[in-house]
Write a protein that holds these residues in place. Structure first.
Motif, mmCIF file in Angstrom:
data_model
loop_
_atom_site.group_PDB
_atom_site.id
_atom_site.type_symbol
_atom_site.label_atom_id
_atom_site.label_comp_id
_atom_site.label_asym_id
_atom_site.label_seq_id
_atom_site.Cartn_x
_atom_site.Cartn_y
_atom_site.Cartn_z
ATOM 1 N N LYS A 139 0.848 -1.189 0.000
ATOM 2 C CA LYS A 139 0.000 0.000 0.000
ATOM 3 C C LYS A 139 0.889 1.246 0.000
ATOM 4 O O LYS A 139 1.864 1.325 0.736
ATOM 5 C CB LYS A 139 -0.881 -0.015 1.249
ATOM 6 N N ILE A 140 0.535 2.203 -0.842
ATOM 7 C CA ILE A 140 1.298 3.451 -0.940
ATOM 8 C C ILE A 140 0.363 4.609 -0.647
ATOM 9 O O ILE A 140 -0.778 4.652 -1.126
ATOM 10 C CB ILE A 140 1.890 3.640 -2.357
ATOM 11 N N LYS A 141 0.845 5.563 0.125
ATOM 12 C CA LYS A 141 0.046 6.747 0.426
ATOM 13 C C LYS A 141 -0.307 7.475 -0.867
ATOM 14 O O LYS A 141 0.544 7.705 -1.726
ATOM 15 C CB LYS A 141 0.828 7.680 1.352
ATOM 16 N N GLY A 142 -1.576 7.817 -1.017
ATOM 17 C CA GLY A 142 -2.029 8.514 -2.210
ATOM 18 C C GLY A 142 -2.630 7.601 -3.261
ATOM 19 O O GLY A 142 -3.160 8.076 -4.275
ATOM 20 N N PHE A 143 -2.557 6.284 -3.029
ATOM 21 C CA PHE A 143 -3.115 5.306 -3.967
ATOM 22 C C PHE A 143 -4.151 4.457 -3.237
ATOM 23 O O PHE A 143 -3.871 3.902 -2.173
ATOM 24 C CB PHE A 143 -2.015 4.409 -4.534
#
Length: 453
Positions: A139-143
């Motif tokens: 998980k990536i911040k902003g996605f």
């Protein structure tokens, strides 16, 4: 299309299911167990199976496709029924390749750092407002999801060397046939699939051979095995070697130098400085300038579970990381010591994977935690039995790691008690696992940080 996912609960599988449903496909799925965060994510998108387990009656002739996950077995009743009916069956990497034939395919591979490097590329492309699709392993911040499939002309793929499905032993990254490829390094892993170093290296050799004839290979030149493979394919396409990006400690962390300017970044460690340089070169190949890259990378906060800061209070910090293989363990431990050289470092790791719990593989961990002021290795003997591996003993582990004061713990209750006592004595605590330390809530340990004066 009507698409059924067998083993929908996997990290990539459930994100692909969500992405396809968002694209208007008719999606169903099954699994015998689904853990968080997959369970909540699937429930949010009305894709959580009403009950767990395998049911051959879910497989009917009106299905257009089965996407088969690794968690399923060859004798899975749903799989057998699909085979009887002649329904097309694909692994998820094969499916993603089928949906990216008209796109420029960028694949980031390697034994370590591929998730972080992929995440950096995605962050910069998004900040640069470039249209792209992707598949990444964290998980990536902003996605919102880890997978996106659209009509974008470019797709960024994390290339995993593990096998594709229980009926397709081809390495996942061999499906993608990239136009631009990056390899971060090669360090033997997944010994249940690759019983020898040679067989593991051969997978990367085949990956290099699968790069488009006019494609580009970007590779970390500090890896001797990787450099040797590249030299063996010197006449194939364009090659770009890289090392750490120019950098310095700025008093508040790390800054990088790009051109005549300095840019503060939120990640640290030699491995991340290598990852940033690799990501920059990929972005250059896609038309992103160094100025665009450096400006965007400043706001990158890392991928989930990659040197993720759990808590910070005064001089005390607790990090968690997915590190479990020898190369990842060494890079992550060293990164913390280099970033905080005057602070005492407590490093804790869990032997959890098939490779790490195999007696014949343990010697690969030699020296991997030497940068820690105090190191603990945890493993659950029941996990060893469950994986049907030979019994391992604490003395074997201490001998393999070659760290005389290494503490080996086999009870999560004992581990919890030890950490409750030790965390207040070490300014930096690093918790490394691809599991969960036998079900411990890592956030509980943040309460052990002393209050600031």
């Amino acid at each position: 299309m009507r698409i059924h996912f067998i083993a929908i609960g996997g990290a990539a599988m459930h994100n692909l299911a969500i992405a396809l449903k968002s694209n208007g496909e008719n999606i169903s799925g099954s699994d015998d167990e689904i853990f968080e965060p997959s369970r909540t994510n699937l429930k949010h998108h009305n894709l959580l199976p009403p009950s767990f387990g395998w049911d051959a009656t879910k497989i009917s002739e009106d299905l257009d496709l089965i996407i088969l996950g690794m968690h399923a077995r060859k004798d899975n009743p749903e799989l057998k029924r699909a085979q009887e009916l002649g329904i097309p069956i694909m692994s998820y990497p094969e499916f993603i390749y089928s949906r990216s034939l008209s796109k420029k395919r960028v694949v980031i591979a390697g034994s370590h750092g591929k998730t972080s490097t992929t995440s950096m590329v995605l962050h910069v492309l998004k900040e640069s407002r470039m249209a792209f699709d992707f598949m990444v392993g964290a998980k990536i911040k902003g996605f919102d999801t880890m997978v996106q499939l659209s009509d974008a002309p470019v797709i960024i793929l994390e290339g995993d060397e593990y096998f594709s499905s229980p009926i397709d032993m081809k390495a996942k990254f061999l499906w993608y046939r990239p136009h631009i490829a990056l390899i971060t390094g090669i360090a033997w892993d997944h010994i249940n699939v690759y019983p020898t170093k040679e067989s593991y290296n051969d997978a990367f050799k085949e990956f290099i051979e699968g790069i488009d004839i006019n494609g580009t290979l970007i590779y970390f030149e500090g890896d001797e095995q990787l450099s040797m493979l590249v030299r063996d394919h010197a006449d194939q396409g364009k090659k770009i070697a890289y090392n750490e990006i120019d950098h310095f400690l700025d008093g508040e962390g790390t800054s990088i130098r790009v051109g005549n300017l300095n840019y503060h970044i939120n990640v640290f460690g030699k491995h991340n400085l290598q990852n940033i340089q690799g990501a920059r070169l990929i972005c250059n190949e896609l038309g992103i300038t160094d100025l665009q890259f450096a400006t965007a990378i400043q706001s990158f906060e890392g991928a989930a579970n990659r040197l993720e800061l759990l808590a910070s209070k005064g001089e005390y910090k607790i990090f968690k990381d997915f590190a479990h293989s020898p190369s990842k363990l060494k890079a992550t431990t060293s990164a913390c010591k280099e970033q905080f050289p005057s602070k005492k470092l407590l490093a804790v790791m869990e032997l959890h994977t098939f490779s790490s719990l195999t007696a014949g593989f343990l010697n690969e961990y030699k020296g991997s935690m030497n940068d820690a002021d105090y190191a603990i290795v945890y493993f659950n003997p029941e996990t060893v039995k469950h994986k049907k591996l030979d019994e391992i003993h604490p003395d074997q582990i201490r001998q393999a790691f070659e760290k005389n004061d290494l503490r080996v713990v086999t009870s999560n209750a004992e581990l919890k008690e030890i950490l409750s006592r030790l965390i207040p004595k070490f300014e930096i605590t690093l918790l490394m696992t691809s599991g969960n330390f036998g079900g411990l809530d890592l956030m509980d340990f943040t309460r052990n940080i002393p209050e600031s004066n």
